[in-house]
Design a protein around this motif. Structure first.
Motif, short mmCIF file in Angstrom:
data_model
loop_
_atom_site.label_atom_id
_atom_site.label_comp_id
_atom_site.label_asym_id
_atom_site.label_seq_id
_atom_site.Cartn_x
_atom_site.Cartn_y
_atom_site.Cartn_z
N LYS C 268 0.80 -1.27 0.12
CA LYS C 268 -0.12 -0.04 0.00
C LYS C 268 1.14 1.28 0.26
CE LYS C 268 -3.57 -2.34 2.14
NZ LYS C 268 -4.91 -2.39 3.35
N ARG C 269 1.68 1.19 0.70
CA ARG C 269 2.63 2.45 0.64
C ARG C 269 3.43 2.68 -0.67
NH1 ARG C 269 4.58 1.33 6.03
NH2 ARG C 269 3.77 3.03 7.38
N ALA C 270 3.97 1.42 -1.50
CA ALA C 270 4.35 1.79 -2.67
C ALA C 270 3.16 2.24 -3.71
CB ALA C 270 4.73 0.21 -3.40
N LEU C 271 1.76 1.80 -3.39
CA LEU C 271 0.98 2.39 -4.43
C LEU C 271 0.62 3.81 -3.89
CD1 LEU C 271 -1.88 -0.38 -4.03
CD2 LEU C 271 -0.45 0.00 -5.99
N VAL C 272 0.87 4.32 -2.79
CA VAL C 272 0.67 5.51 -2.31
C VAL C 272 1.79 6.30 -3.12
CG1 VAL C 272 0.98 7.18 -0.54
CG2 VAL C 272 -0.40 5.27 -0.08
N ASN C 273 3.00 5.92 -2.75
CA ASN C 273 4.31 6.42 -3.69
C ASN C 273 3.82 6.68 -5.18
OD1 ASN C 273 6.64 6.84 -4.97
ND2 ASN C 273 7.90 5.79 -3.49
N GLU C 274 3.44 5.86 -5.86
CA GLU C 274 3.14 5.95 -7.24
C GLU C 274 2.03 6.71 -7.54
OE1 GLU C 274 5.37 5.06 -9.49
OE2 GLU C 274 4.07 5.45 -11.25
N LEU C 275 0.83 6.61 -6.90
CA LEU C 275 -0.28 7.26 -6.96
C LEU C 275 0.14 8.91 -6.77
CD1 LEU C 275 -3.09 5.07 -5.66
CD2 LEU C 275 -2.37 5.39 -8.17
N THR C 276 0.68 9.13 -5.89
CA THR C 276 0.92 10.72 -5.55
C THR C 276 1.57 11.14 -6.77
OG1 THR C 276 1.16 10.00 -2.93
CG2 THR C 276 2.34 11.98 -3.67
N GLN C 277 2.49 10.70 -7.09
CA GLN C 277 3.51 11.05 -8.38
C GLN C 277 2.37 11.22 -9.47
OE1 GLN C 277 7.36 9.41 -8.91
NE2 GLN C 277 6.99 8.14 -7.33
N ARG C 278 1.70 10.20 -9.89
CA ARG C 278 1.03 10.29 -10.85
C ARG C 278 -0.50 11.33 -10.52
NH1 ARG C 278 -0.01 3.97 -12.85
NH2 ARG C 278 2.38 3.52 -12.80
N ALA C 279 -0.92 11.43 -9.47
CA ALA C 279 -1.92 12.39 -9.23
C ALA C 279 -1.49 14.04 -9.38
CB ALA C 279 -2.48 12.28 -7.84
N ILE C 280 -0.07 13.96 -8.91
CA ILE C 280 0.60 15.44 -8.97
C ILE C 280 0.77 15.64 -10.52
CG2 ILE C 280 2.32 16.75 -8.59
CD1 ILE C 280 2.89 15.30 -5.83
N LYS C 281 1.21 14.93 -11.24
CA LYS C 281 1.42 15.03 -12.81
C LYS C 281 0.30 15.45 -13.27
CE LYS C 281 5.14 11.86 -13.57
NZ LYS C 281 5.65 10.74 -14.13
N LEU C 282 -0.81 14.50 -13.08
CA LEU C 282 -2.25 14.71 -13.92
C LEU C 282 -2.77 15.94 -13.25
CD1 LEU C 282 -4.52 13.72 -15.58
CD2 LEU C 282 -5.30 12.36 -13.65
N SER C 283 -2.66 16.60 -12.10
CA SER C 283 -2.98 17.99 -11.50
C SER C 283 -2.41 19.00 -12.43
CB SER C 283 -2.98 17.82 -10.13
OG SER C 283 -3.62 16.81 -9.34
N LEU C 284 -1.05 18.75 -12.41
CA LEU C 284 -0.48 19.83 -13.17
C LEU C 284 -0.80 20.01 -14.42
CD1 LEU C 284 3.20 18.99 -11.68
CD2 LEU C 284 1.86 21.22 -11.49
N GLN C 285 -1.05 18.74 -15.29
CA GLN C 285 -1.48 18.94 -16.54
C GLN C 285 -2.91 19.68 -16.63
OE1 GLN C 285 -2.02 15.13 -18.52
NE2 GLN C 285 0.16 14.63 -18.14
#
Lengths: 160, 789, 291
Positions: C268-285
């Motif tokens: 779950k920590r690994a998921l949080v790690n990856e999803l955080t990066q992706r969510a930030i990227k998508l939010s920036l876009q």
């Protein structure tokens, strides 16, 4: 336990009855009104076999108390035919072989009815997400998707 | 089937006739068991054990009985007075109806409450006070087999261990020799976990005993009503239930998949309650009860070994299996086949040496196992062979399609005698695989995979080229509780040329009301629309063993054809009488007899039917009817080639089934639309255990996912858009050239998916993954291989 | 599965509802959409003696943007969020979230207020509201008070609502221009609770640097969690891949997942790690796209 008098419009007819506060709407429909087209498949609002329309929105009647439907309009599978003609969804499920054992079918059709009301021309993806609260164990969903597409097309033609 | 013999009006075989049964289902007018309401009907609810293994110290029913509207609380002690507290299983083991002293699995029935309505019954269940003395459950069969494990079945006199049976088949010595001499040997432990059919309709019944006549009618969610009637007569004959006064009605069934073959305690308790109280009693289980207490499927721990030459010729197969049966062997197999048709495990390959053995053990889990939409343990067998073939391909660095082609039983080799004793009726495996590969663009996919792999992306291609064995079965080998596994059709032609036919099978969505009518239309020329099909009422239908194991078309479908032939034989006599010619002068073409050489002189089946009641020849009985009990000469062997493409997110390990091509061959087809629908459904029930479903227990035997929030049935979103096609290789021995179909995809799909995921990870050194293959499991593998941080 | 008996009460205004709460204390439960409560009652995990149905109280079902705030009535159902034009055009995080909750029929009944007031860290809106820096309005015997979302979830299945308070409204600061948000959720199948999910809301300045960011985490702790170390790292920055990776690591470190059927804490920590990066990227876009 409290008893309450409810007045509910069921498929265009107002029904007034006294019910226990804890009577689930699905039991009211099936057992008090003897309309058994609405089915029960789980206890956790997971399967959608009990889906009906309440004030035009699809809801899971296993997760509603009858008293919550007081004063509202409810539509079940029994209310879908109009003037002896099948609803385009009913027709679509027949034409596209969208049903096998038939147990999930009424809930699936009621859910699809709201889906098409809100989105008359859904993509395959939107249909799949749109029926994601209704489980079918027989069809693999392929023909259910086609059945809904069939109905969408027919309803759009009729509306045009 | 190359050409249609009938017009769309007649709608015989090969027409995609729209289903006749839809009319009621579409309108919400299907009649399922829970829709049955009888005057004065009471409701039953069941008290269930919170413990997997416990002594029952006491049961206090006073508070429950004090609730207004409660009629009775039935316990094991009550049933014991009638000697009904135990019952036999279909596998000649014994099962508690209600316990008198010990519970053997969590959610086992402990007592039953009978009340005016289901709400009162539920309250009363809460009010029954049971005092338990919990014991340490034995959950793992590998612990159960230890010599120091507690003996679970203390009810069995002299039992000193938890071993149920040993079964083996094949040539042990030749297989051992082949392994010793082989260039290459691969070995893998493959586990197929415990799963549940989870039909959307749960199980239930309405039992109605009429004391005045001593007649018992039971509406029941059963796939095999006739067998149930006989079982009830055998189990309860001593309390006066005689078979002529037992009527089992199987109304519409909301999915079966094998889960509605067994006799569950709930049925028996409801029947006993109705007999004791003298009123109808309804019992319908809820979803949790269904998942937690009804028969499971699978739960085979298989150790699989395959030997080959260095060039890849498969030489020997050996499988050793540990079967977990829960606390009693309540499997639903033919009597002589404790492991079902597991010995189909050599699959589609010409493997000369094979040996398989199995040991079954008791544990503190619910009894079973049933099929989960497969012909008696075929899924387990096919998963073993299809996985190990891929392991071999990996070891030999061979393309898995190429290795399969090399080892297929060749089309000219049929009928083929397998090393484990089956006679495969027909097949053309290379053609099916070739079609699958062409359809999906196999070579391009392999190129794409290589490119992706170079970029660190995870893509896998998985194959499964399976052979099924269905249509049980020939009476010399196949019986259930001694009753031979024939099936039946009783056909009556009405004076106006319409017909009704009744069968010993029972549709649960397969569309029998349509397909059987089409078979009769094909054979008689009476429009299928005018042939009424009935099943499921033991008072009216001929005896049959029911619908499961893809047996309806192979057995009852054949019975329909044979009954039609008998009717035609009599029709010929009547036609000869009407046309004033001899029988030999007549020629049959669909729907009529005509005089050889003068086709204008003819009588239609409708003319003949009318004459059968109005103008039948002297010396011939009036009427036009026939009954046939079909005893198949062999099983049928449908097969298929499936290819699955998956993409795996290298970080989150999410698995996306990008494409899935399924080529099935079930011989001649009655209704292509229905066959395709069956394949869609079967594929989805292959996807489900491959990626989502498993009944999970903790070490104390508590089930951890006994509801639909955690027992994960795929939705329309998880389910891919199945791509289907077919080849047609008729069965040489079936009257219609047909095989069975509904279960092939459930058998074939899981290994295709598992093979695809393993293929995506194979470059990391992954050889095997057990299903369900979840993102979490894949992530663990990626982690272990250092592919994620 | 049959729920136990209860008294069913239908107050016609909030103060009557509050009075009923005061009268019946912990024997009473508010019934909103009922899609957490009724299943719990059917499983007999909850056996309230009194259900106070607030669906008959007018004026709790609205989505309005005014004076720099989006105000959502507590009885607004999830489907209404999906259908709302203002949500569709300006609140991508809310839209993402609403679409990931249960299934369409459940979303027709389940309410935004109920999703928060249930206090379940597995629910989706708590993390969303953390990211959006929302507040909720509670009405009790002494009138109304506004509670910052960071103060709303003190403990497991616990909220800051007093026993006699009712959640009536959710207030979300209107996003400035060049804002974006996203909700990314890994679930075992559609409709499941998250194995892990990350909500992100941010806005950027003219240079593309992050001015403000909110990050909320679903179902990786006994309460919904704000990934504050990652927020601090990113504030004022224009993150490159390395910084995003660091943000993911920090968010994962802020999470406190437990092992369950969905996976191990490490997973779950690994998921949080990856999803955080992706969510930030998508939010920036999305923020770039909204300029």
């Amino acid at each position: 336990m409290s008893k309450h008098t409810v007045s509910i419009d069921i498929n265009g007819t107002t029904v007034t009855k006294e019910v226990d506060s804890r009577m689930l709407l699905v039991h009211f429909i099936r057992e008090e009104l003897q309309m058994t087209g609405t089915h029960i498949g789980c206890d956790t609002s997971s399967c959608g076999a009990c889906t009906i329309l309440m004030n035009g929105r699809s809801v899971k009647s296993c997760t509603l108390y009858t008293v919550q439907a007081n004063g509202k309009s409810v539509k079940t599978i029994e209310g879908m035919e109009e003037g002896g003609a099948l609803h385009p969804l009913q027709e679509g499920f027949h034409e596209e072989h969208g049903l096998q054992c038939g147990f999930c079918t009424p809930g699936m059709i009621m859910r699809a009815a709201e889906l098409l009301e809100k989105n008359p021309n859904p993509s395959e993806e939107e249909i799949r997400w749109g029926i994601s609260g209704n489980l079918c164990r027989c069809t693999g969903y392929v023909n259910i998707v086609k059945a809904i597409q069939y109905a969408a097309e027919k309803m759009q033609k009729e509306a045009a | 089937m190359s050409e249609l013999k009938t017009t769309p009006e007649v709608c015989g075989m090969g027409h995609s006739m729209k289903r006749k049964e839809d009319a009621r289902f579409l309108r919400g007018q299907g009649k399922y068991t829970d829709d049955v309401v009888l005057p004065g009907m009471l409701h039953m609810d069941i008290v269930r054990s919170p413990y997997a293994y416990a002594k029952i110290k006491s049961i206090n029913t006073d508070a429950a009985m004090a609730i207004p509207g409660v009629h009775a609380v039935i316990t094991g002690d009550v049933l014991k007075q009638y000697n009904l507290h135990w019952m036999p299983t279909l596998m000649s083991d014994t099962q508690m109806v209600l316990p008198t002293d010990t519970v053997m699995y969590q959610s086992q029935e402990v007592a039953a409450v009978i009340a005016d309505d289901r709400y009162i019954a539920a309250d009363a269940v809460e009010a029954v006070e049971v005092e338990y003395e919990p014991m340490q459950a034995v959950v793992d069969p590998f612990k159960s087999m230890q010599s120091d494990a507690p003996v679970l079945r203390t009810d069995k006199e002299g039992k000193t261990d938890n071993h149920i049976w040993h079964w083996e088949t094949g040539d042990k010595d030749s297989t051992e020799k082949a392994f010793q001499n082989a260039d290459v040997v691969v070995k893998e432990n493959v586990y197929l976990p415990r799963i549940h059919v989870a039909s959307i309709e749960t199980c239930g019944c309405v039992a109605s005993f009429e004391p005045a006549e001593g007649k018992l009618t039971v509406y029941m969610t059963t796939q095999a009503p006739h067998a149930i009637r006989t079982v009830v007569a055998l189990v309860a004959g001593h309390v006066g239930l005689s078979e002529e006064k037992i009527r089992i009605i199987s109304p519409d069934i909301g999915g079966g998949f094998g889960g509605k073959v067994p006799v569950y305690p709930g049925y028996v308790i409801a029947i006993a309650a109705s007999v004791v109280i003298g009123k109808p009693v309804k019992w319908v289980e809820d979803r949790s009860e269904n998942l937690q207490a009804d028969s499971f499927a699978r739960d085979y721990h298989m150790s699989v070994e395959l030997a080959s030459s260095s060039s890849g010729k498969m030489e020997a197969l050996r499988i050793k299996t540990v079967a977990d049966h829960g606390y009693t062997d309540a499997a639903a197999n033919p009597s002589k086949y404790p492991a079902g048709m597991f010995s189909i495990c050599t699959g589609s390959y010409d493997i000369k040496n094979a040996f398989t053995e199995m040991d079954a053990y008791y544990t503190n889990k619910p009894p079973g196992g049933v099929a989960y939409r497969c012909s008696f343990r075929v899924t387990e067998a096919i998963h073993a062979i299809e996985r190990i073939v891929d392991v071999l391909a990996q070891k030999l660095d061979r393309d898995p399609a190429d290795l399969r082609m090399q080892n297929f039983i060749q089309p000219e080799a049929f009928p083929y005698q397998s090393a484990l004793g089956w006679e495969y009726d027909s097949g053309d495996y290379p053609r099916a695989l070739k079609l699958a590969m062409d359809t999906i663009g196999y070579d391009d996919l392999r190129k794409e995979q290589a490119e992706k792999r170079a970029k660190g992306e995870l893509m896998g291609i998985g194959l499964s080229t399976f052979t099924e064995v269905v249509g049980a079965g020939p009476s010399k080998d196949f019986d259930i509780l001694g009753i031979k596994m024939f099936d039946s059709c009783e056909l009556r032609i009405h004076p106006t040329g319409k017909a009704i036919a009744r069968f010993g099978t029972k549709s649960q969505g397969q569309g029998h009301e349509t397909t059987y009518a089409q078979i009769l239309a094909e054979e008689l020329g009476i429009p299928a629309a005018h042939i009424q099909i009935e099943e499921g009422d033991t008072d009216t239908a001929p005896y049959g063993l029911g619908t499961y194991a893809s047996r309806s078309t192979p057995t009852a479908g054949a019975a329909a054809a044979k009954a039609a032939h008998k009717v035609r034989d009599k029709a010929r006599k009547i036609a000869a009488h009407l046309l004033e010619v001899s029988e030999e002068d007549l020629e049959w073409e669909v729907g009529k007899f005509y005089v050889k050489g003068s086709p204008e002189q003819s009588k239609t089946i409708q003319d003949i039917a009318f004459a059968a009641y109005t103008n039948h020849p002297q010396g011939l009985e009036a009427g036009l009817e026939a009954t046939h009990y079909y005893d198949p000469p062999n099983l049928t062997f449908p097969f298929g080639s499936y290819i699955c493409v998956v993409d795996i997110d290298p970080k989150t390990a999410e698995i996306k089934v990008r494409r899935f091509v399924a080529i099935d061959d079930c011989g001649n087809i009655i209704n292509p639309m229905i066959v395709e629908g069956q394949i869609h459904g079967g594929l989805t029930q292959g996807l489900a255990p491959a990626m989502y479903e498993e009944l999970i227990y903790d070490e104390d035997g508590n089930i951890l996912n006994g509801n639909f929030m955690d027992y994960l049935l795929p939705t329309a979103v998880e389910t891919p858009n199945w791509e289907t096609d077919r080849t047609v290789t008729p069965s040489p021995h079936h009257p219609l050239g047909a095989k069975g179909v509904a279960e092939s995809p459930t058998v074939g799909a899981p290994p295709a998916i598992a093979n695809a995921v393993v293929d995506a990870l194979s470059h990391l050194g992954v050889e095997n993954m057990d299903i369900p293959i979840t993102p979490y499991k894949v992530w663990q593998v990626l982690k272990e291989k250092g592919a994620v941080a | 599965m049959i729920p136990p008996s209860f008294e069913y009460l239908t107050p016609s205004n909030i103060s009557d509802a509050v009075a009923l709460l005061q009268k019946h204390g912990d024997e009473a439960k508010i019934l909103a959409g009922g899609h957490s409560l009724i299943p719990a009652m059917r499983l007999r995990l909850a056996e309230p003696g009194y259900l106070i149905d607030i669906s008959g109280i007018g004026g709790l079902d609205y989505i309005q943007e005014e004076s720099g705030q989006l105000r959502i009535g507590a009885m607004t159902c999830e489907a209404a969020l999906e259908e709302s034009e203002i949500v569709q055009s300006k609140y991508p995080l809310l839209l993402d979230t609403a679409k990931m909750i249960a299934d369409p029929s459940v979303r027709n009944m389940a309410t935004v207020g109920g999703n928060l007031a249930h206090g379940d860290p597995a629910n989706d809106h708590p993390a969303t509201m953390l990211a959006l820096r929302a507040s909720v309005v509670a009405e009790g015997p002494n009138g109304t008070r506004e509670i910052k979302i960071d103060d709303f979830f003190p403990d497991f299945f616990t909220t800051a609502l007093a026993e006699d308070e009712i959640l009536t409204e959710i207030r979300i600061p209107s996003p400035p221009s060049a804002s974006g948000g996203a909700y990314l959720k890994i679930e075992r199948k559609v409709g499941d609770y998250a194995a892990a999910a990350v909500a992100c809301q941010l806005n950027i300045d003219s240079s593309g640097s992050i001015e403000n960011i909110g990050l909320g985490l679903t179902n990786v702790g006994s309460t919904p969690i704000r990934a504050s170390s990652a927020e601090e790292l990113l504030k004022g920055k224009k993150p490159d891949e390395n910084m995003l990776a660091e943000a993911g690591r920090l968010a994962a470190a802020d999470s406190e997942p437990m092992e369950d059927l969905r996976g191990s804490a490490e997973y779950k920590r690994a998921l949080v790690n990856e999803l955080t990066q992706r969510a930030i990227k998508l939010s920036l876009q999305r923020a770039e796209g909204s300029r």
